[in-house]
Design an enzyme around this catalytic site. Structure first.
Site, PDB file in Angstrom:
ATOM      1  N   GLU A  70       0.830  -1.218   0.000  1.00  0.00           N
ATOM      2  CA  GLU A  70       0.000   0.000   0.000  1.00  0.00           C
ATOM      3  C   GLU A  70       0.867   1.272   0.000  1.00  0.00           C
ATOM      4  O   GLU A  70       0.537   2.280   0.617  1.00  0.00           O
ATOM      5  CB  GLU A  70      -1.018  -0.041   1.142  1.00  0.00           C
ATOM      6  CG  GLU A  70      -1.930  -1.257   0.956  1.00  0.00           C
ATOM      7  CD  GLU A  70      -3.263  -1.178   1.648  1.00  0.00           C
ATOM      8  OE1 GLU A  70      -3.726  -0.058   1.908  1.00  0.00           O
ATOM      9  OE2 GLU A  70      -3.852  -2.254   1.878  1.00  0.00           O
TER      10      GLU A  70
HETATM   11  N1  CAA Z   1      -6.372  11.809  -4.054  1.00  0.00           N
HETATM   12  C1  CAA Z   1      -6.866  12.288  -5.220  1.00  0.00           C
HETATM   13  N2  CAA Z   1      -6.101  12.502  -6.305  1.00  0.00           N
HETATM   14  C2  CAA Z   1      -4.794  12.180  -6.217  1.00  0.00           C
HETATM   15  C3  CAA Z   1      -4.204  11.687  -5.046  1.00  0.00           C
HETATM   16  C4  CAA Z   1      -5.061  11.490  -3.935  1.00  0.00           C
HETATM   17  N3  CAA Z   1      -4.606  10.992  -2.786  1.00  0.00           N
HETATM   18  N4  CAA Z   1      -2.884  11.476  -5.268  1.00  0.00           N
HETATM   19  C5  CAA Z   1      -2.645  11.853  -6.538  1.00  0.00           C
HETATM   20  N5  CAA Z   1      -3.799  12.280  -7.108  1.00  0.00           N
HETATM   21  C6  CAA Z   1      -4.005  12.800  -8.461  1.00  0.00           C
HETATM   22  C7  CAA Z   1      -3.136  14.044  -8.713  1.00  0.00           C
HETATM   23  O1  CAA Z   1      -3.783  15.213  -8.272  1.00  0.00           O
HETATM   24  C8  CAA Z   1      -2.984  13.990 -10.223  1.00  0.00           C
HETATM   25  O2  CAA Z   1      -4.175  14.470 -10.824  1.00  0.00           O
HETATM   26  P1  CAA Z   1      -4.187  15.829 -11.759  1.00  0.00           P
HETATM   27  O3  CAA Z   1      -3.202  15.604 -12.858  1.00  0.00           O
HETATM   28  O4  CAA Z   1      -5.610  15.903 -12.220  1.00  0.00           O
HETATM   29  O5  CAA Z   1      -3.796  16.931 -10.831  1.00  0.00           O
HETATM   30  C9  CAA Z   1      -2.934  12.515 -10.520  1.00  0.00           C
HETATM   31  O6  CAA Z   1      -3.553  11.848  -9.410  1.00  0.00           O
HETATM   32  C10 CAA Z   1      -1.539  11.984 -10.691  1.00  0.00           C
HETATM   33  O7  CAA Z   1      -0.832  12.261  -9.507  1.00  0.00           O
HETATM   34  P2  CAA Z   1       0.740  12.419  -9.462  1.00  0.00           P
HETATM   35  O8  CAA Z   1       1.208  13.324 -10.550  1.00  0.00           O
HETATM   36  O9  CAA Z   1       1.107  12.778  -8.060  1.00  0.00           O
HETATM   37  O10 CAA Z   1       1.193  10.932  -9.835  1.00  0.00           O
HETATM   38  P3  CAA Z   1       2.600  10.239  -9.753  1.00  0.00           P
HETATM   39  O11 CAA Z   1       2.795   9.415 -10.969  1.00  0.00           O
HETATM   40  O12 CAA Z   1       3.672  11.224  -9.382  1.00  0.00           O
HETATM   41  O13 CAA Z   1       2.391   9.169  -8.548  1.00  0.00           O
HETATM   42  C11 CAA Z   1       2.352   8.396  -6.299  1.00  0.00           C
HETATM   43  C12 CAA Z   1       2.009   9.512  -7.283  1.00  0.00           C
HETATM   44  C13 CAA Z   1       1.988   8.946  -4.936  1.00  0.00           C
HETATM   45  C14 CAA Z   1       3.829   8.055  -6.323  1.00  0.00           C
HETATM   46  C15 CAA Z   1       1.480   7.153  -6.653  1.00  0.00           C
HETATM   47  O14 CAA Z   1       1.879   6.579  -7.866  1.00  0.00           O
HETATM   48  C16 CAA Z   1       1.506   6.082  -5.572  1.00  0.00           C
HETATM   49  O15 CAA Z   1       0.830   6.219  -4.546  1.00  0.00           O
HETATM   50  N6  CAA Z   1       2.264   4.973  -5.788  1.00  0.00           N
HETATM   51  C17 CAA Z   1       2.214   3.840  -4.868  1.00  0.00           C
HETATM   52  C18 CAA Z   1       1.166   2.846  -5.274  1.00  0.00           C
HETATM   53  C19 CAA Z   1       0.776   1.947  -4.161  1.00  0.00           C
HETATM   54  O16 CAA Z   1       0.520   2.377  -3.042  1.00  0.00           O
HETATM   55  N7  CAA Z   1       0.658   0.665  -4.469  1.00  0.00           N
HETATM   56  C20 CAA Z   1       0.204  -0.276  -3.516  1.00  0.00           C
HETATM   57  C21 CAA Z   1      -0.467  -1.403  -4.202  1.00  0.00           C
HETATM   58  S1  CAA Z   1      -1.985  -1.883  -3.488  1.00  0.00           S
HETATM   59  C22 CAA Z   1      -1.619  -2.969  -2.249  1.00  0.00           C
HETATM   60  O17 CAA Z   1      -0.519  -3.081  -1.776  1.00  0.00           O
HETATM   61  C23 CAA Z   1      -2.810  -3.689  -1.755  1.00  0.00           C
HETATM   62  C24 CAA Z   1      -2.607  -4.955  -1.067  1.00  0.00           C
HETATM   63  O18 CAA Z   1      -2.962  -5.992  -1.583  1.00  0.00           O
HETATM   64  C25 CAA Z   1      -2.148  -4.970   0.349  1.00  0.00           C
END
Ligand code: CAA
Length: 380
Positions: free
Chosen positions: A363
């Site tokens: 996550e």
């Molecule tokens: N709420 C709403 N919108 C959001 C947001 C949030 N929390 N975070 C980002 N966004 C939106 C941004 O505003 C942007 O939108 P706009 O272009 O319209 O402004 C869009 O999403 C893209 O955001 P970023 O430019 O920030 O995207 P990024 O490519 O830089 O990535 C990141 C951001 C935080 C690194 C994201 O990719 C991330 O969280 N990565 C980790 C993924 C993850 O947690 N994976 C876990 C897998 S699930 C799991 O583990 C489940 C299980 O089985 C236990």
């Protein structure tokens, strides 16, 4: 500020504590050894309302708040983090995602079953080449009029083999980047949906983790969640709440190890006295307790933010970052306090140490949490 739990919260915590001790503890070492999913225990947790803790009772849930959710997660995780991750994914990634963003029809058809524990859910975002970089989805869903044609592979999916309902994130329009991503509800048994072999893991071995394969799976249009292009934001918003659950899991792993270490250090004697009387051990206990209390404050604050309707992206990331680092650091210390016994399965701390590691990874890794926190503090 009020640092006191309500009577209802104490009751809920005590019920989870009792369940963990009487039901989860007896078979936990065996399930870890055999990588066995706690099938019967899921039914018992469903009877206690743990599968849809925060879901509105009109959809079969328990209608509790996020504080209750983290209290339950901490208590389950003190004993069995494999059971608790199953609960966490079902509650905060699948049930929450559907309740917050699903249509009424989707809620009636899927959420009611998930919240009551008749069905189990999985959240499918990670791929062989899209883990932290979640926008780089290779799984595609091509619009074919009345359905989407889904193709691709998902990795490390919690509840992967055991779920009935899967929320799958896929690219529908590569040109649009993250705005061309959608989330879909996929049912087990849909033609072309294959469950790969179970992963053989370091920790949380009782949880059911699989690779999933989608080969020309026809997903009805009505199974898309939200407006076209909402999938990436859906994943991010859902994961913000999921991170509160994993933070509470890490808190539980840390406090479970601490409680075992405290007890052991008051019983085990060396150099003519209980080892707790040696400053080398007493100072470890002081550090553990302090870090765990700090994590608890962050976890509670994130849960409170969610309950208040505040933005909780930053507070959930801080809670997960701190609690998972605390869990890793202090489960190692708990093993050290136990000495040779700490290396032996029957003392439980080695399992907690192995289970702690994943909380710094799933996550969103600790490094991803730092991206979320730093972007937020630089923006605010
Ligand atoms: N709420 C709403 N919108 C959001 C947001 C949030 N929390 N975070 C980002 N966004 C939106 C941004 O505003 C942007 O939108 P706009 O272009 O319209 O402004 C869009 O999403 C893209 O955001 P970023 O430019 O920030 O995207 P990024 O490519 O830089 O990535 C990141 C951001 C935080 C690194 C994201 O990719 C991330 O969280 N990565 C980790 C993924 C993850 O947690 N994976 C876990 C897998 S699930 C799991 O583990 C489940 C299980 O089985 C236990």
């Amino acid at each position: 500020m009020n640092f006191t739990l309500s009577e209802e919260h104490i009751m809920i915590r005590n019920a989870a504590r009792e369940f963990a001790k009487t039901e989860l503890l007896p078979g936990v070492i065996e399930r870890d050894n055999k990588q066995e999913f706690p099938e019967e225990l899921v039914k018992k947790m469903a009877n206690l309302g743990f599968m849809g803790i925060m879901v509105d009772p009109k959809y079969g849930g328990s209608g509790m708040d996020t504080i209750s959710y983290v209290l339950i997660m901490e208590e389950l995780s003190k004993i069995d983090a494999s059971a608790s991750v199953m609960v966490s994914v079902n509650n905060s990634l699948v049930c929450y995602g559907l309740e917050a963003y699903g249509t009424e029809e989707q809620k009636q058809k899927y959420l009611t079953k998930l919240a009551s524990g008749q069905s189990i859910g999985a959240f499918c975002l990670s791929e062989p080449e899209a883990g932290s970089d979640a926008t780089s989805q290779k799984t595609t869903a091509i619009d074919k009029g009345d359905h989407y044609l889904l193709n691709g592979t998902k990795n490390w999916i919690t509840n992967g083999g055991r779920s009935d309902i899967y929320l799958v994130i896929a690219q529908t329009d590569k040109e649009k980047g993250h705005k061309g991503i959608n989330a879909f509800i996929v049912e087990k048994g849909m033609e072309g949906f294959h469950i790969g072999p179970k992963e053989d893991k370091l920790g949380i071995r009782g949880s059911d983790t699989h690779t999933l394969q989608f080969n020309d799976v026809k997903v009805p249009k009505g199974n898309r969640i939200g407006e076209d292009g909402f999938g990436f934001k859906f994943a991010m918003k859902t994961l913000s709440g999921g991170r509160i659950g994993i933070a509470a899991q890490a808190l539980g792993i840390a406090s479970g190890a601490y409680e075992l270490a405290l007890k052991y250090s008051k019983e085990r004697k060396a150099f003519g006295t209980e080892i707790a009387n040696h400053q080398a051990i007493a100072f470890k206990l002081a550090d553990m307790y302090t870090d765990i209390e700090a994590s608890r404050m962050l976890v509670m604050k994130a849960a409170w933010d969610k309950d208040q309707g505040n933005n909780y992206d930053k507070s959930s990331a801080m809670a997960k970052l701190h609690a998972s680092d605390t869990a890793m650091k202090h489960t190692v210390e708990a093993v050290q306090i136990h000495g040779g016994n700490g290396f032996v399965k029957e003392y439980h701390v080695e399992r907690l140490m192995r289970d702690a590691k994943i909380t710094q990874i799933y996550e969103g890794t600790s490094e991803i949490q730092k991206i979320v926190i730093s972007r937020s503090v630089l923006r605010d």
